[in-house]
Structures are given as C-alpha cells and as structure tokens.
Write a protein that holds these residues in place. Structure first.
Motif, mmCIF file in Angstrom:
data_model
loop_
_atom_site.group_PDB
_atom_site.id
_atom_site.type_symbol
_atom_site.label_atom_id
_atom_site.label_comp_id
_atom_site.label_asym_id
_atom_site.label_seq_id
_atom_site.Cartn_x
_atom_site.Cartn_y
_atom_site.Cartn_z
ATOM 1 N N VAL A 185 0.873 -1.177 0.000
ATOM 2 C CA VAL A 185 0.000 0.000 0.000
ATOM 3 C C VAL A 185 0.905 1.220 0.000
ATOM 4 O O VAL A 185 1.986 1.212 0.593
ATOM 5 C CB VAL A 185 -0.934 -0.029 1.235
ATOM 6 C CG1 VAL A 185 -1.668 1.298 1.407
ATOM 7 C CG2 VAL A 185 -1.930 -1.189 1.117
ATOM 8 N N MET A 186 0.476 2.269 -0.684
ATOM 9 C CA MET A 186 1.326 3.465 -0.766
ATOM 10 C C MET A 186 0.452 4.710 -0.711
ATOM 11 O O MET A 186 -0.539 4.817 -1.441
ATOM 12 C CB MET A 186 2.100 3.405 -2.091
ATOM 13 C CG MET A 186 2.881 4.643 -2.450
ATOM 14 S SD MET A 186 4.011 4.334 -3.839
ATOM 15 C CE MET A 186 2.870 4.217 -5.221
ATOM 16 N N VAL A 187 0.836 5.641 0.172
ATOM 17 C CA VAL A 187 0.219 6.963 0.136
ATOM 18 C C VAL A 187 0.915 7.729 -0.981
ATOM 19 O O VAL A 187 2.141 7.901 -0.970
ATOM 20 C CB VAL A 187 0.357 7.716 1.473
ATOM 21 C CG1 VAL A 187 -0.411 9.035 1.407
ATOM 22 C CG2 VAL A 187 -0.147 6.854 2.636
ATOM 23 N N LYS A 188 0.147 8.134 -1.978
ATOM 24 C CA LYS A 188 0.704 8.816 -3.149
ATOM 25 C C LYS A 188 1.064 10.269 -2.783
ATOM 26 O O LYS A 188 0.666 10.768 -1.707
ATOM 27 C CB LYS A 188 -0.313 8.743 -4.286
ATOM 28 C CG LYS A 188 -0.561 7.298 -4.769
ATOM 29 C CD LYS A 188 -1.599 7.227 -5.883
ATOM 30 C CE LYS A 188 -1.783 5.799 -6.378
ATOM 31 N NZ LYS A 188 -2.790 5.718 -7.479
ATOM 32 N N PRO A 189 1.812 10.965 -3.647
ATOM 33 C CA PRO A 189 2.292 12.308 -3.274
ATOM 34 C C PRO A 189 1.189 13.278 -2.857
ATOM 35 O O PRO A 189 1.409 14.105 -1.961
ATOM 36 C CB PRO A 189 2.998 12.784 -4.555
ATOM 37 C CG PRO A 189 3.492 11.517 -5.176
ATOM 38 C CD PRO A 189 2.397 10.500 -4.923
ATOM 39 N N ASP A 190 0.011 13.191 -3.460
ATOM 40 C CA ASP A 190 -1.072 14.109 -3.063
ATOM 41 C C ASP A 190 -1.510 13.824 -1.630
ATOM 42 O O ASP A 190 -1.765 14.743 -0.843
ATOM 43 C CB ASP A 190 -2.261 14.027 -4.027
ATOM 44 C CG ASP A 190 -2.791 12.617 -4.201
ATOM 45 O OD1 ASP A 190 -1.984 11.665 -4.236
ATOM 46 O OD2 ASP A 190 -4.022 12.444 -4.317
ATOM 47 N N GLY A 191 -1.566 12.552 -1.252
ATOM 48 C CA GLY A 191 -1.957 12.189 0.108
ATOM 49 C C GLY A 191 -0.943 12.655 1.142
ATOM 50 O O GLY A 191 -1.308 13.133 2.222
ATOM 51 N N VAL A 192 0.344 12.544 0.799
ATOM 52 C CA VAL A 192 1.386 13.017 1.706
ATOM 53 C C VAL A 192 1.279 14.534 1.864
ATOM 54 O O VAL A 192 1.279 15.068 2.980
ATOM 55 C CB VAL A 192 2.785 12.616 1.178
ATOM 56 C CG1 VAL A 192 3.882 13.216 2.049
ATOM 57 C CG2 VAL A 192 2.916 11.098 1.114
ATOM 58 N N GLN A 193 1.150 15.236 0.727
ATOM 59 C CA GLN A 193 1.148 16.706 0.783
ATOM 60 C C GLN A 193 -0.097 17.248 1.472
ATOM 61 O O GLN A 193 -0.057 18.336 2.070
ATOM 62 C CB GLN A 193 1.287 17.265 -0.638
ATOM 63 C CG GLN A 193 2.687 17.029 -1.204
ATOM 64 C CD GLN A 193 2.807 17.284 -2.693
ATOM 65 O OE1 GLN A 193 2.211 18.227 -3.213
ATOM 66 N NE2 GLN A 193 3.568 16.453 -3.376
ATOM 67 N N ARG A 194 -1.193 16.513 1.412
ATOM 68 C CA ARG A 194 -2.429 16.961 2.062
ATOM 69 C C ARG A 194 -2.502 16.557 3.545
ATOM 70 O O ARG A 194 -3.497 16.839 4.209
ATOM 71 C CB ARG A 194 -3.645 16.397 1.304
ATOM 72 C CG ARG A 194 -3.821 17.015 -0.088
ATOM 73 C CD ARG A 194 -4.902 16.286 -0.883
ATOM 74 N NE ARG A 194 -6.175 16.329 -0.194
ATOM 75 C CZ ARG A 194 -7.185 15.458 -0.404
ATOM 76 N NH1 ARG A 194 -7.032 14.472 -1.285
ATOM 77 N NH2 ARG A 194 -8.305 15.575 0.247
#
Ligand code: RTP
Ligand code: MG
Length: 155
Positions: free
Chosen positions: A13-22
């Motif tokens: 499972v991976m938190v994508k860059p938008d999820g990290v930045q938000r």
C-alpha cells in the motif's frame, strides 16, 4: 500475530504524493491499523523514475501512463507493507474504486478524493502483485518478521 499463525498474505500500500502533501498519511495508515492488519514495513520515500515505471509497467500502453509516472515521482510517497488474512482484497475494498468520484463513501478514495489522477493511495491488485511490489519498494531487511516476543505491550 498473523505471521506466527502462518497467515502470510501481503499487500503493498502506498500513500501517493497528493496524500502526503495533504497531510493524510496518519489517517490512511490508521484505517489499516484499526481494521486489524499488521504493519510489516513503513517508510517515507522519494521515488526514482525507473521504479515508478516498473511498478506501473502493466499500464505502459495506457494513454495516462506518462502522467501517472510523473505524478508518482512528483513528491515523497509513504511505502506501507501490510500482512494479514485476505489483505489484498480487503485493502482494495478499504481503498475503494480507482476513480474517487465512483468510490463508495467510507472508503479512503470515496472519503478523501475527487480526481482519478490524484487518488491518494495505491493497493496491490493480487497476492502475486503484492509480493512483486513489496520486492520493488522494500529491501528484505526493511520488513519485520513479527513473533510473540516482539509484542510485550500487548500482554
Ligand atoms: P493503483 O494501482 O494506483 O492502486 O490504482 P488502481 O489499481 O485502482 O487502478 P489502475 O488501473 O492500476 O491504475 C493505476 C493508476 O492510474 C491512474 N489512472 N488514471 N483514466 C485515467 O486517467 C486513469 N486511469 C487510471 C490512477 O491514479 C490509478 O490509481
Ligand atoms: Mg492498480
């Protein structure tokens, strides 16, 4: 502990860059923890382009492939290795449909997104791909083999 009971299905499972930045990293990890799956690997990671291309290699012919790779390497991701019975199918259910507008409320994408190209999180789509992807994103020594001696605070 599932691993100690011989249940060993694994998902990447991976938190994508938008999820990290938000600021959604904690929320997303929390949903898998609360469900009962076991964390066996976790890191914040800047993705090399070649790795993103290989991860999504099955989609190479799709018109959105170039943009997809550019999105995945646009900022740090959070790599999450999870283990438990039926983890692959269950994680896909918790994540929801690819397009967040079609994803059911209560799912991660259904609750947290509106854009198919910014859909917050990835989950492996088969047990085979789970193992393949874990091999791509984690070194063997980054994954934890849980046993009962390692959970003293649960006793
Ligand atoms: P993922 O692999 O990221 O967990 O997503 P998925 O299985 O739900 O969907 P998949 O078909 O594997 O597609 C991978 C990612 O490509 C982007 N995508 N864009 N029509 C489009 O513009 C389109 N279709 C797919 C999404 O970000 C999707 O998660
Ligand atoms: Mg997929």
């Amino acid at each position: 502990v599932y691993a100690a009971q011989g249940e060993s299905e694994r998902s990447y499972v991976m938190v994508k860059p938008d999820g990290v930045q938000r600021g959604l990293v904690g929320e997303i990890i929390s949903r898998f923890e609360r469900k009962g799956f076991q964390l066996i690997g976790l890191k914040l990671f800047k993705t090399p382009k070649e790795l993103a291309e290989e991860h999504y290699g099955e989609l190479k012919e799709k018109p959105f492939y170039g943009k997809l790779v550019a999105y995945i390497i646009s900022g740090p991701v959070v790599c999450i290795a999870l283990e438990g019975p039926g983890i692959v199918a269950s994680a896909r259910k918790l994540i929801g449909a690819t397009n967040p507008l079609n994803a059911e409320p209560g799912t991660i994408r259904g609750d947290l997104g509106i854009d198919v190209g910014r859909n917050v999180v990835h989950g492996s789509d088969s047990p085979e791909n789970g193992l393949r992807e874990l091999g791509l994103w984690f070194d063997d020594d980054e994954l934890i083999q849980w046993d009962q001696h390692m959970t003293p605070w649960l006793k």
